[in-house]
Design a protein around this motif. Structure first.
Motif, PDB file in Angstrom:
ATOM      1  N   PRO A  12       0.801  -1.235   0.000  1.00 38.18           N
ATOM      2  CA  PRO A  12       0.000   0.000   0.000  1.00 38.18           C
ATOM      3  C   PRO A  12       0.832   1.282   0.000  1.00 38.18           C
ATOM      4  O   PRO A  12       0.283   2.368  -0.208  1.00 38.18           O
ATOM      5  CB  PRO A  12      -0.808  -0.101   1.312  1.00 38.18           C
ATOM      6  N   ASP A  13       2.127   1.171   0.237  1.00 41.55           N
ATOM      7  CA  ASP A  13       2.946   2.354   0.500  1.00 41.55           C
ATOM      8  C   ASP A  13       3.647   2.866  -0.758  1.00 41.55           C
ATOM      9  O   ASP A  13       3.908   2.114  -1.704  1.00 41.55           O
ATOM     10  CB  ASP A  13       3.986   2.037   1.577  1.00 41.55           C
ATOM     11  N   VAL A  14       3.962   4.157  -0.721  1.00 43.33           N
ATOM     12  CA  VAL A  14       4.634   4.829  -1.839  1.00 43.33           C
ATOM     13  C   VAL A  14       5.903   5.496  -1.324  1.00 43.33           C
ATOM     14  O   VAL A  14       5.880   6.163  -0.284  1.00 43.33           O
ATOM     15  CB  VAL A  14       3.710   5.883  -2.494  1.00 43.33           C
ATOM     16  N   VAL A  15       6.994   5.298  -2.050  1.00 33.76           N
ATOM     17  CA  VAL A  15       8.244   6.005  -1.792  1.00 33.76           C
ATOM     18  C   VAL A  15       8.406   7.077  -2.868  1.00 33.76           C
ATOM     19  O   VAL A  15       8.317   6.782  -4.071  1.00 33.76           O
ATOM     20  CB  VAL A  15       9.453   5.048  -1.818  1.00 33.76           C
ATOM     21  N   VAL A  16       8.612   8.318  -2.441  1.00 36.21           N
ATOM     22  CA  VAL A  16       8.899   9.413  -3.370  1.00 36.21           C
ATOM     23  C   VAL A  16      10.390   9.727  -3.251  1.00 36.21           C
ATOM     24  O   VAL A  16      10.858  10.156  -2.191  1.00 36.21           O
ATOM     25  CB  VAL A  16       8.076  10.672  -3.043  1.00 36.21           C
ATOM     26  N   ALA A  17      11.119   9.496  -4.324  1.00 32.77           N
ATOM     27  CA  ALA A  17      12.569   9.720  -4.317  1.00 32.77           C
ATOM     28  C   ALA A  17      12.919  10.869  -5.258  1.00 32.77           C
ATOM     29  O   ALA A  17      12.454  10.910  -6.402  1.00 32.77           O
ATOM     30  CB  ALA A  17      13.309   8.455  -4.746  1.00 32.77           C
ATOM     31  N   TYR A  18      13.726  11.795  -4.759  1.00 32.85           N
ATOM     32  CA  TYR A  18      14.308  12.856  -5.578  1.00 32.85           C
ATOM     33  C   TYR A  18      15.759  12.446  -5.833  1.00 32.85           C
ATOM     34  O   TYR A  18      16.551  12.350  -4.891  1.00 32.85           O
ATOM     35  CB  TYR A  18      14.268  14.188  -4.834  1.00 32.85           C
ATOM     36  N   ASP A  19      16.100  12.204  -7.097  1.00 32.20           N
ATOM     37  CA  ASP A  19      17.436  11.675  -7.396  1.00 32.20           C
ATOM     38  C   ASP A  19      17.998  12.355  -8.636  1.00 32.20           C
ATOM     39  O   ASP A  19      17.481  12.179  -9.746  1.00 32.20           O
ATOM     40  CB  ASP A  19      17.368  10.156  -7.605  1.00 32.20           C
ATOM     41  N   PHE A  20      19.066  13.147  -8.422  1.00 31.59           N
ATOM     42  CA  PHE A  20      19.661  13.949  -9.484  1.00 31.59           C
ATOM     43  C   PHE A  20      21.160  13.670  -9.554  1.00 31.59           C
ATOM     44  O   PHE A  20      21.755  13.153  -8.610  1.00 31.59           O
ATOM     45  CB  PHE A  20      19.432  15.445  -9.213  1.00 31.59           C
ATOM     46  N   ARG A  21      21.753  14.038 -10.689  1.00 31.59           N
ATOM     47  CA  ARG A  21      23.209  13.896 -10.783  1.00 31.59           C
ATOM     48  C   ARG A  21      23.880  14.677  -9.645  1.00 31.59           C
ATOM     49  O   ARG A  21      23.510  15.809  -9.364  1.00 31.59           O
ATOM     50  CB  ARG A  21      23.732  14.446 -12.112  1.00 31.59           C
ATOM     51  N   ARG A  22      24.858  14.149  -8.962  1.00 32.87           N
ATOM     52  CA  ARG A  22      25.321  12.773  -9.058  1.00 32.87           C
ATOM     53  C   ARG A  22      24.377  11.881  -8.279  1.00 32.87           C
ATOM     54  O   ARG A  22      24.038  12.187  -7.152  1.00 32.87           O
ATOM     55  CB  ARG A  22      26.730  12.689  -8.505  1.00 32.87           C
ATOM     56  N   TYR A  23      23.946  10.791  -8.867  1.00 26.53           N
ATOM     57  CA  TYR A  23      22.884   9.983  -8.291  1.00 26.53           C
ATOM     58  C   TYR A  23      23.344   9.306  -7.005  1.00 26.53           C
ATOM     59  O   TYR A  23      24.483   8.875  -6.879  1.00 26.53           O
ATOM     60  CB  TYR A  23      22.404   8.969  -9.328  1.00 26.53           C
ATOM     61  N   SER A  24      22.413   9.221  -6.055  1.00 24.23           N
ATOM     62  CA  SER A  24      22.748   8.780  -4.705  1.00 24.23           C
ATOM     63  C   SER A  24      22.674   7.264  -4.577  1.00 24.23           C
ATOM     64  O   SER A  24      21.605   6.669  -4.772  1.00 24.23           O
ATOM     65  CB  SER A  24      21.796   9.430  -3.694  1.00 24.23           C
ATOM     66  N   ALA A  25      23.790   6.649  -4.221  1.00 23.79           N
ATOM     67  CA  ALA A  25      23.806   5.205  -3.990  1.00 23.79           C
ATOM     68  C   ALA A  25      22.957   4.833  -2.784  1.00 23.79           C
ATOM     69  O   ALA A  25      22.289   3.791  -2.776  1.00 23.79           O
ATOM     70  CB  ALA A  25      25.241   4.720  -3.804  1.00 23.79           C
ATOM     71  N   ALA A  26      22.948   5.692  -1.759  1.00 25.52           N
ATOM     72  CA  ALA A  26      22.146   5.413  -0.569  1.00 25.52           C
ATOM     73  C   ALA A  26      20.655   5.439  -0.897  1.00 25.52           C
ATOM     74  O   ALA A  26      19.882   4.611  -0.407  1.00 25.52           O
ATOM     75  CB  ALA A  26      22.464   6.427   0.527  1.00 25.52           C
ATOM     76  N   THR A  27      20.250   6.384  -1.740  1.00 26.86           N
ATOM     77  CA  THR A  27      18.850   6.427  -2.170  1.00 26.86           C
ATOM     78  C   THR A  27      18.496   5.168  -2.939  1.00 26.86           C
ATOM     79  O   THR A  27      17.437   4.566  -2.725  1.00 26.86           O
ATOM     80  CB  THR A  27      18.601   7.668  -3.043  1.00 26.86           C
ATOM     81  N   ALA A  28      19.377   4.740  -3.829  1.00 29.11           N
ATOM     82  CA  ALA A  28      19.115   3.535  -4.623  1.00 29.11           C
ATOM     83  C   ALA A  28      18.983   2.300  -3.738  1.00 29.11           C
ATOM     84  O   ALA A  28      18.103   1.462  -3.957  1.00 29.11           O
ATOM     85  CB  ALA A  28      20.226   3.337  -5.654  1.00 29.11           C
ATOM     86  N   ARG A  29      19.829   2.203  -2.722  1.00 32.75           N
ATOM     87  CA  ARG A  29      19.746   1.032  -1.837  1.00 32.75           C
ATOM     88  C   ARG A  29      18.408   0.992  -1.102  1.00 32.75           C
ATOM     89  O   ARG A  29      17.781  -0.065  -0.990  1.00 32.75           O
ATOM     90  CB  ARG A  29      20.909   1.047  -0.840  1.00 32.75           C
ATOM     91  N   PHE A  30      17.979   2.140  -0.592  1.00 31.19           N
ATOM     92  CA  PHE A  30      16.700   2.159   0.124  1.00 31.19           C
ATOM     93  C   PHE A  30      15.551   1.841  -0.823  1.00 31.19           C
ATOM     94  O   PHE A  30      14.649   1.054  -0.488  1.00 31.19           O
ATOM     95  CB  PHE A  30      16.471   3.509   0.798  1.00 31.19           C
ATOM     96  N   VAL A  31      15.540   2.462  -1.993  1.00 30.83           N
ATOM     97  CA  VAL A  31      14.449   2.234  -2.946  1.00 30.83           C
ATOM     98  C   VAL A  31      14.400   0.772  -3.371  1.00 30.83           C
ATOM     99  O   VAL A  31      13.317   0.166  -3.445  1.00 30.83           O
ATOM    100  CB  VAL A  31      14.599   3.165  -4.165  1.00 30.83           C
ATOM    101  N   ASP A  32      15.543   0.179  -3.645  1.00 32.77           N
ATOM    102  CA  ASP A  32      15.563  -1.234  -4.051  1.00 32.77           C
ATOM    103  C   ASP A  32      14.989  -2.120  -2.947  1.00 32.77           C
ATOM    104  O   ASP A  32      14.202  -3.043  -3.212  1.00 32.77           O
ATOM    105  CB  ASP A  32      16.990  -1.669  -4.378  1.00 32.77           C
ATOM    106  N   ALA A  33      15.361  -1.837  -1.703  1.00 35.44           N
ATOM    107  CA  ALA A  33      14.848  -2.634  -0.589  1.00 35.44           C
ATOM    108  C   ALA A  33      13.355  -2.410  -0.394  1.00 35.44           C
ATOM    109  O   ALA A  33      12.607  -3.352  -0.093  1.00 35.44           O
ATOM    110  CB  ALA A  33      15.605  -2.283   0.687  1.00 35.44           C
ATOM    111  N   ALA A  34      12.897  -1.166  -0.565  1.00 33.23           N
ATOM    112  CA  ALA A  34      11.470  -0.871  -0.419  1.00 33.23           C
ATOM    113  C   ALA A  34      10.656  -1.555  -1.510  1.00 33.23           C
ATOM    114  O   ALA A  34       9.572  -2.113  -1.247  1.00 33.23           O
ATOM    115  CB  ALA A  34      11.249   0.641  -0.456  1.00 33.23           C
ATOM    116  N   ARG A  35      11.154  -1.542  -2.726  1.00 31.43           N
ATOM    117  CA  ARG A  35      10.452  -2.206  -3.822  1.00 31.43           C
ATOM    118  C   ARG A  35      10.402  -3.713  -3.602  1.00 31.43           C
ATOM    119  O   ARG A  35       9.401  -4.361  -3.942  1.00 31.43           O
ATOM    120  CB  ARG A  35      11.130  -1.891  -5.151  1.00 31.43           C
ATOM    121  N   ALA A  36      11.451  -4.268  -3.043  1.00 39.13           N
ATOM    122  CA  ALA A  36      11.458  -5.702  -2.768  1.00 39.13           C
ATOM    123  C   ALA A  36      10.357  -6.085  -1.776  1.00 39.13           C
ATOM    124  O   ALA A  36       9.898  -7.239  -1.756  1.00 39.13           O
ATOM    125  CB  ALA A  36      12.823  -6.134  -2.231  1.00 39.13           C
ATOM    126  N   ARG A  37       9.929  -5.121  -0.958  1.00 37.15           N
ATOM    127  CA  ARG A  37       8.861  -5.377   0.014  1.00 37.15           C
ATOM    128  C   ARG A  37       7.498  -4.938  -0.509  1.00 37.15           C
ATOM    129  O   ARG A  37       6.508  -4.931   0.227  1.00 37.15           O
ATOM    130  CB  ARG A  37       9.190  -4.684   1.336  1.00 37.15           C
TER     131      ARG A  37
END
Length: 277
Positions: A177-202
């Motif tokens: 049911p949940d939504v993650v809103v990520a703001y990601d611009f050059r240089r792209y954030s590895a920490a943001t990607a890790r969280f988003v990947d884990a959130a999508r996996a759930r």
């Protein structure tokens, strides 16, 4: 711009191109480099021709495929950015020119927020079980602004915490049911990607706000908001991000009917701000 770039070749070859390929070239030249950054099919549709016609133009330009063409466009644009930055730091800036460039860029950014795109983002923010927002350096300010305003419109609006252990605790309770809103611009954030990947996996869904070059997370976004321009000189486009966030919030508010909640918030704020008796 350098002597040999995709846009230079397009300009040189344009007079001799067949009509279909000339239509593709016009789209590219009128909106370069942004027209080159979508899919081949989208480019062909903008020009009113078939994808094979667009492929023939790419081959005529000397590229093995559309992916190679896009890579050359991105490389040329990055070199252009570096040249502009070098010029900016070695020559006194023109504040009037910078203001006009910022104004023009902001107009392009707002125009990119079409009605259907705003509807898609606002619907997800209104219907989500919970909304979690995060960003990278500087863009975290836009994520914070989104949450501060959205929390007045609906419950369950949160900033993703900074520390890995705190992020892990957030992930424990994330789901479809949940939504993650990520703001990601050059240089792209590895920490943001890790969280988003884990959130999508759930099972959480992703709304991504990114730049014209697209965060690596773009392919995973349920809704993709791509800002087409950057501010003048070396200044990051926070103005653009905040403006787009304002539009998103207004659209979300129209779906949430938050009048009673906002009235309660005002009353609580007044009570908590009253001086002690």
């Amino acid at each position: 711009m350098e002597a040999d770039t995709p846009v230079t070749r397009l300009g040189e070859m344009y007079p001799g191109l067949p009509p279909g390929e000339r239509a593709i070239a016009r789209v590219l030249l009128d909106d370069y480099p942004f027209a080159a950054l979508g899919s081949l099919r989208a480019l062909a549709e903008r020009a009113g021709v078939s994808p094979p016609t667009a492929s023939r133009l790419v081959g005529r330009l000397g590229f093995a495929g559309f992916a190679d063409f896009q890579a050359a466009v991105r490389a040329g644009a990055r070199e252009h950015d570096r040249s502009r930055l070098s010029e900016f730091v070695t020559r006194p800036p023109d504040p009037h020119g910078a203001a006009e460039e910022l104004r023009s860029g902001l107009a392009g950014t707002l125009a990119a927020m079409t009605g259907p795109l705003l509807d898609a983002v606002a619907t997800r923010l209104a219907e989500a079980g919970a909304v979690w927002a995060l960003g990278g350096p500087l863009s975290e300010l836009a994520a914070d602004y989104l949450v501060r305003q959205l929390a007045g419109l609906r419950p369950g609006a949160h900033r993703v915490p900074e520390q890995p252990a705190a992020r892990a605790r957030v992930l424990l309770d994330l789901g479809p049911p949940d939504v993650v809103v990520a703001y990601d611009f050059r240089r792209y954030s590895a920490a943001t990607a890790r969280f988003v990947d884990a959130a999508r996996a759930r099972g959480a869904r992703l709304v991504l706000v990114t730049d014209a070059w697209e965060s690596p997370l773009a392919e995973h976004a349920e809704v993709l908001v791509r800002l087409p321009r950057e501010a003048g000189g070396p200044i990051a486009p926070l103005t653009h991000e905040i403006a787009v966030t304002e539009l998103i919030l207004v659209a979300a508010a129209a779906r949430l009917a938050p009048a009673a909640r906002l009235a309660d918030l005002d009353a609580l704020t007044r009570d908590l701000s009253s001086p002690d008796a």
